[in-house]
Structure formats: C-alpha cells, structure tokens
Motif scaffolding. Structure first.
Motif, PDB file in Angstrom:
ATOM      1  N   ALA A 142      14.507 -32.178  -5.128  1.00  0.00           N
ATOM      2  CA  ALA A 142      15.429 -32.985  -4.234  1.00  0.00           C
ATOM      3  C   ALA A 142      15.243 -33.965  -3.893  1.00  0.00           C
ATOM      4  N   VAL A 143      13.919 -34.559  -3.724  1.00  0.00           N
ATOM      5  CA  VAL A 143      13.727 -36.014  -3.267  1.00  0.00           C
ATOM      6  C   VAL A 143      13.842 -36.876  -4.589  1.00  0.00           C
ATOM      7  N   LEU A 144      13.476 -36.504  -5.775  1.00  0.00           N
ATOM      8  CA  LEU A 144      13.574 -37.107  -6.791  1.00  0.00           C
ATOM      9  C   LEU A 144      15.127 -37.428  -7.290  1.00  0.00           C
ATOM     10  N   GLU A 145      16.053 -36.456  -6.848  1.00  0.00           N
ATOM     11  CA  GLU A 145      17.233 -36.708  -7.168  1.00  0.00           C
ATOM     12  C   GLU A 145      17.834 -37.831  -6.437  1.00  0.00           C
ATOM     13  N   THR A 146      17.275 -38.393  -5.272  1.00  0.00           N
ATOM     14  CA  THR A 146      17.784 -39.715  -4.426  1.00  0.00           C
ATOM     15  C   THR A 146      17.196 -40.919  -5.060  1.00  0.00           C
ATOM     16  N   LEU A 147      16.338 -40.954  -6.276  1.00  0.00           N
ATOM     17  CA  LEU A 147      15.619 -42.249  -6.902  1.00  0.00           C
ATOM     18  C   LEU A 147      16.755 -42.492  -7.946  1.00  0.00           C
ATOM     19  N   SER A 148      16.751 -43.766  -8.441  1.00  0.00           N
ATOM     20  CA  SER A 148      17.606 -44.250  -9.521  1.00  0.00           C
ATOM     21  C   SER A 148      16.789 -43.667 -10.925  1.00  0.00           C
ATOM     22  N   PRO A 149      17.606 -43.531 -11.854  1.00  0.00           N
ATOM     23  CA  PRO A 149      17.053 -42.799 -13.016  1.00  0.00           C
ATOM     24  C   PRO A 149      15.765 -43.397 -13.758  1.00  0.00           C
ATOM     25  N   GLU A 150      15.759 -44.757 -13.602  1.00  0.00           N
ATOM     26  CA  GLU A 150      14.462 -45.256 -13.869  1.00  0.00           C
ATOM     27  C   GLU A 150      13.108 -45.233 -12.947  1.00  0.00           C
ATOM     28  N   GLU A 151      13.616 -45.139 -11.814  1.00  0.00           N
ATOM     29  CA  GLU A 151      12.417 -45.022 -10.652  1.00  0.00           C
ATOM     30  C   GLU A 151      11.873 -43.670 -10.996  1.00  0.00           C
ATOM     31  N   ARG A 152      12.775 -42.600 -11.480  1.00  0.00           N
ATOM     32  CA  ARG A 152      12.300 -41.271 -11.286  1.00  0.00           C
ATOM     33  C   ARG A 152      11.538 -40.998 -12.718  1.00  0.00           C
ATOM     34  N   ALA A 153      11.979 -41.725 -13.889  1.00  0.00           N
ATOM     35  CA  ALA A 153      11.401 -41.555 -15.084  1.00  0.00           C
ATOM     36  C   ALA A 153       9.880 -42.248 -14.858  1.00  0.00           C
ATOM     37  N   ALA A 154       9.966 -43.394 -14.342  1.00  0.00           N
ATOM     38  CA  ALA A 154       8.499 -44.040 -14.087  1.00  0.00           C
ATOM     39  C   ALA A 154       7.531 -43.120 -13.172  1.00  0.00           C
ATOM     40  N   GLU A 211       7.313 -48.730 -22.550  1.00  0.00           N
ATOM     41  CA  GLU A 211       7.929 -48.579 -24.158  1.00  0.00           C
ATOM     42  C   GLU A 211       9.168 -47.544 -23.772  1.00  0.00           C
ATOM     43  N   ALA A 212       9.198 -46.572 -23.026  1.00  0.00           N
ATOM     44  CA  ALA A 212      10.110 -45.399 -22.844  1.00  0.00           C
ATOM     45  C   ALA A 212      11.331 -46.013 -22.282  1.00  0.00           C
ATOM     46  N   LEU A 213      10.937 -47.000 -21.104  1.00  0.00           N
ATOM     47  CA  LEU A 213      12.232 -47.466 -20.287  1.00  0.00           C
ATOM     48  C   LEU A 213      12.501 -48.669 -20.686  1.00  0.00           C
ATOM     49  N   GLU A 214      11.778 -49.508 -21.753  1.00  0.00           N
ATOM     50  CA  GLU A 214      12.022 -50.743 -22.187  1.00  0.00           C
ATOM     51  C   GLU A 214      11.830 -51.677 -21.047  1.00  0.00           C
ATOM     52  N   ARG A 215      10.999 -51.574 -20.383  1.00  0.00           N
ATOM     53  CA  ARG A 215      10.390 -52.207 -19.118  1.00  0.00           C
ATOM     54  C   ARG A 215       9.119 -52.760 -19.191  1.00  0.00           C
ATOM     55  N   SER A 216       8.782 -53.898 -18.734  1.00  0.00           N
ATOM     56  CA  SER A 216       7.460 -54.493 -18.697  1.00  0.00           C
ATOM     57  C   SER A 216       6.424 -53.561 -17.934  1.00  0.00           C
ATOM     58  N   GLU A 217       5.042 -53.773 -17.985  1.00  0.00           N
ATOM     59  CA  GLU A 217       4.244 -52.823 -17.193  1.00  0.00           C
ATOM     60  C   GLU A 217       4.305 -53.237 -15.842  1.00  0.00           C
ATOM     61  N   ALA A 218       4.689 -54.345 -15.405  1.00  0.00           N
ATOM     62  CA  ALA A 218       4.594 -54.577 -13.989  1.00  0.00           C
ATOM     63  C   ALA A 218       5.914 -53.994 -13.592  1.00  0.00           C
ATOM     64  N   SER A 219       7.123 -53.989 -14.096  1.00  0.00           N
ATOM     65  CA  SER A 219       8.283 -53.408 -13.854  1.00  0.00           C
ATOM     66  C   SER A 219       8.024 -51.822 -13.823  1.00  0.00           C
ATOM     67  N   VAL A 220       7.297 -51.235 -14.295  1.00  0.00           N
ATOM     68  CA  VAL A 220       7.239 -49.866 -14.051  1.00  0.00           C
ATOM     69  C   VAL A 220       6.272 -49.679 -13.005  1.00  0.00           C
ATOM     70  N   ARG A 221       5.266 -50.470 -12.998  1.00  0.00           N
ATOM     71  CA  ARG A 221       4.395 -50.091 -11.770  1.00  0.00           C
ATOM     72  C   ARG A 221       5.069 -50.306 -10.500  1.00  0.00           C
ATOM     73  N   GLN A 222       6.130 -51.246 -10.470  1.00  0.00           N
ATOM     74  CA  GLN A 222       7.098 -51.617  -9.188  1.00  0.00           C
ATOM     75  C   GLN A 222       7.820 -50.144  -9.039  1.00  0.00           C
ATOM     76  N   LEU A 223       8.609 -49.570 -10.022  1.00  0.00           N
ATOM     77  CA  LEU A 223       9.279 -48.406  -9.946  1.00  0.00           C
ATOM     78  C   LEU A 223       8.780 -47.490  -9.519  1.00  0.00           C
ATOM     79  N   ALA A 224       7.505 -47.038 -10.045  1.00  0.00           N
ATOM     80  CA  ALA A 224       6.623 -45.879  -9.646  1.00  0.00           C
ATOM     81  C   ALA A 224       6.194 -45.958  -8.348  1.00  0.00           C
ATOM     82  N   HIS A 225       6.043 -47.457  -7.866  1.00  0.00           N
ATOM     83  CA  HIS A 225       5.600 -47.657  -6.355  1.00  0.00           C
ATOM     84  C   HIS A 225       6.815 -47.173  -5.533  1.00  0.00           C
TER      85      HIS A 225
END
Length: 293
Positions: A112-124, A140-154
């Motif tokens: 339910a909480v994951l539903e509130t995230l953007s698709p990229e945040e949820r995937a990260a 590679e999966a998200l076609e984003r930089s490592e720094a961007s993935v870390r920010q999305l996951a954070h």
C-alpha cells in the motif's frame, strides 16, 4: 548431448521464475499482471543473442523494464476503477513468514505504501532493498545513473518509514482472537476498543460487489461497519491463513472465498483494516503462490 543455448536459457528462466514473479508482483500489486510480464520477459529473453554472464541480473533487468511500462498502463486503467484499489492478495506457504525481508516486502501494508511512490522509486527500492541488486544493476534496469538510483531508493525508504513506522505491523494471534471473538459476539464496545482512534478501513469491491466506496474512518464507525457486514453474512466459515507474508482472515461462503481481511497494528491497537472483496482478485488464495527473492 550438450544442451543448446536456448535450452540452457529456458532452464535458467524456469529456475528464476518465482523470483521474477515476486519482483513484478511487488511492482504492480497484481498477480495477473505479473504473470503477463513474466511471460513477456521470457519472449524478450529469447531475442537476446550472445553470451550472458549473469542470467538472473539480465532477467530482472528485462522484467523491470516491462513492468515499468505495465505500471504506466495500469495507472491509466485505475482512473476508472470503482472505489479504493488494493493489491491483489496471494496465498503463500508458511515458510515465507520466516523470511522477514520477503514477508514484509509482499505484505499488504508495504504494498500500500509502495503504491504511493513513483514507478522509478518503487523499482529502485524493490531491486536494491529486497532483491539485493547493486545500484549499478538497478541503474541498468532503470536506465539511470548509480547516484540517481541511490537517491530514488533513499526517497522510497523515507516514505516507507513515514507510511509504516512499525515493522512487522501484522496482528498477533492474540489480537486476531480478540478481534474475531468480538465480531462473532456482535460486541460493539469490544470491537471499538481494539481499534485506535484514528483507525481507517479500506474495502476493495471493484464495483463488482457491495463494499465501502470510501475509506471508513474512526474506531466506532469501523466497528459498526464490521458488525453490519457480519450480520449480513451469518453463514460463513473463517480461517486464519498466511497471505502476503502475514496472517489474514479468509472468509468463505458456500465453500467459495468471498473476502480476505488484513489487520495492521500500531501503538494502541488496530490502525488499519483492509478488506478485499473484488471477486476478480480472489483467485490466488486457495493454493500457495511460489515467491522468492
């Protein structure tokens, strides 16, 4: 005979099928859609040529990209959905409850909480926190930089902490016993006392069956709703079974599953009641679904 590359790829795909299903299910909240994405993943894998060093990473990358497209299409469909939307529940084997990370990641509260995230945040978040992908692999999966993935996951982790401050928030056996006893007895005061003052009930009927089309707020209102529901359906059987990595109340009428009910607890009692009544989402509750990470 030495197996062909296609045969080896097929074996690897089957070996990772439950992992792929779980990954996509956590992204989409739908077992039916997850099945479709997993099948599309295999079709795309067959078009990959050349040597593959890490089969699981490749399959997860393909599945994530297909799932991201499915999430966007899913969002458009939900605009016409009648009433609240809840993730499709799935029965799981009891041993899933022993894997804390896996059980929490597929719980209704977490989904339910994951539903509130953007698709990229949820995937990260799902890739790095649940499936152990590195930031580079998730990138590679998200076609984003490592720094961007870390920010999305954070950002995703922060939202999870805000939306679900209590880890393992499923109800204890004692709470379930008190809850079912109070409702069976038709005891409004006892049912109300089990709920927090700011509790909320969400019911998903999908416009297919009668259900609350808006969240029910407040302990007494929820208690009255639950007791009314029990009065309308007196001839039922109930079982406490493992669903989505936690225990849930499975209700049957005339031998068929009619609803599944989840409780989320917090300080002071039950803070959230989730009820799935949409018959189109009750098809994965009789037999455990294989999930893994």
């Amino acid at each position: 005979m030495v197996p062909s590359g296609a045969d080896a790829a097929a074996r690897e795909f089957e070996r990772h099928r439950s992992v792929l299903f779980t990954l996509v299910y956590e992204l989409l909240g739908s077992a039916a859609d997850a099945d479709d994405v997993v099948q599309e993943t295999w079709l795309r894998r067959q078009r990959v040529t050349g040597p593959v060093e890490h089969e699981r990473a490749l399959l997860c990358r393909i599945a994530t990209r297909v799932a991201l497209n499915a999430m966007r299409a899913q969002a458009r469909r939900r605009e016409d959905y009648v009433g609240p939307w809840l993730p499709e529940p799935i029965a799981v084997s009891p041993d899933v409850l022993d894997d804390v990370v896996l059980a929490e990641s597929v719980s209704q509260a977490t989904l339910a909480v994951l539903e509130t995230l953007s698709p990229e945040e949820r995937a990260a978040f799902v890739l790095t926190e649940v499936f152990g992908s590195t930031a580079a692999e998730a990138g590679e999966a998200l076609e984003r930089s490592e720094a961007s993935v870390r920010q999305l996951a954070h950002r995703a982790r922060d939202r999870l902490r805000e939306g679900r401050p209590h880890r393992r928030a499923g109800a204890t056996p004692e709470v379930w016993h008190a809850f079912t006893s109070a409702i069976r007895a038709g005891d409004l005061a006892a049912t109300t006392a089990l709920l927090t003052g700011d509790s909320v009930l969400v019911s998903d009927g999908g416009g297919k069956v009668s259900s609350a089309r808006r969240p029910v707020l407040g302990a007494e209102n929820i208690a009255r709703f639950l007791l009314g529901l029990a009065t309308q359906h007196p001839d039922i059987s109930i079982d406490l079974v493992p669903v989505n990595g936690e225990h849930a109340l499975l209700v049957r009428e005339d031998g068929a599953v009619s609803l599944v009910l989840f409780l989320e607890t917090g300080d002071g009692g039950i803070r959230t009641v989730r009820i799935m009544r949409n018959p189109e989402k009750l098809g994965r509750l009789e037999k455990p679904v294989a999930i893994a990470r």
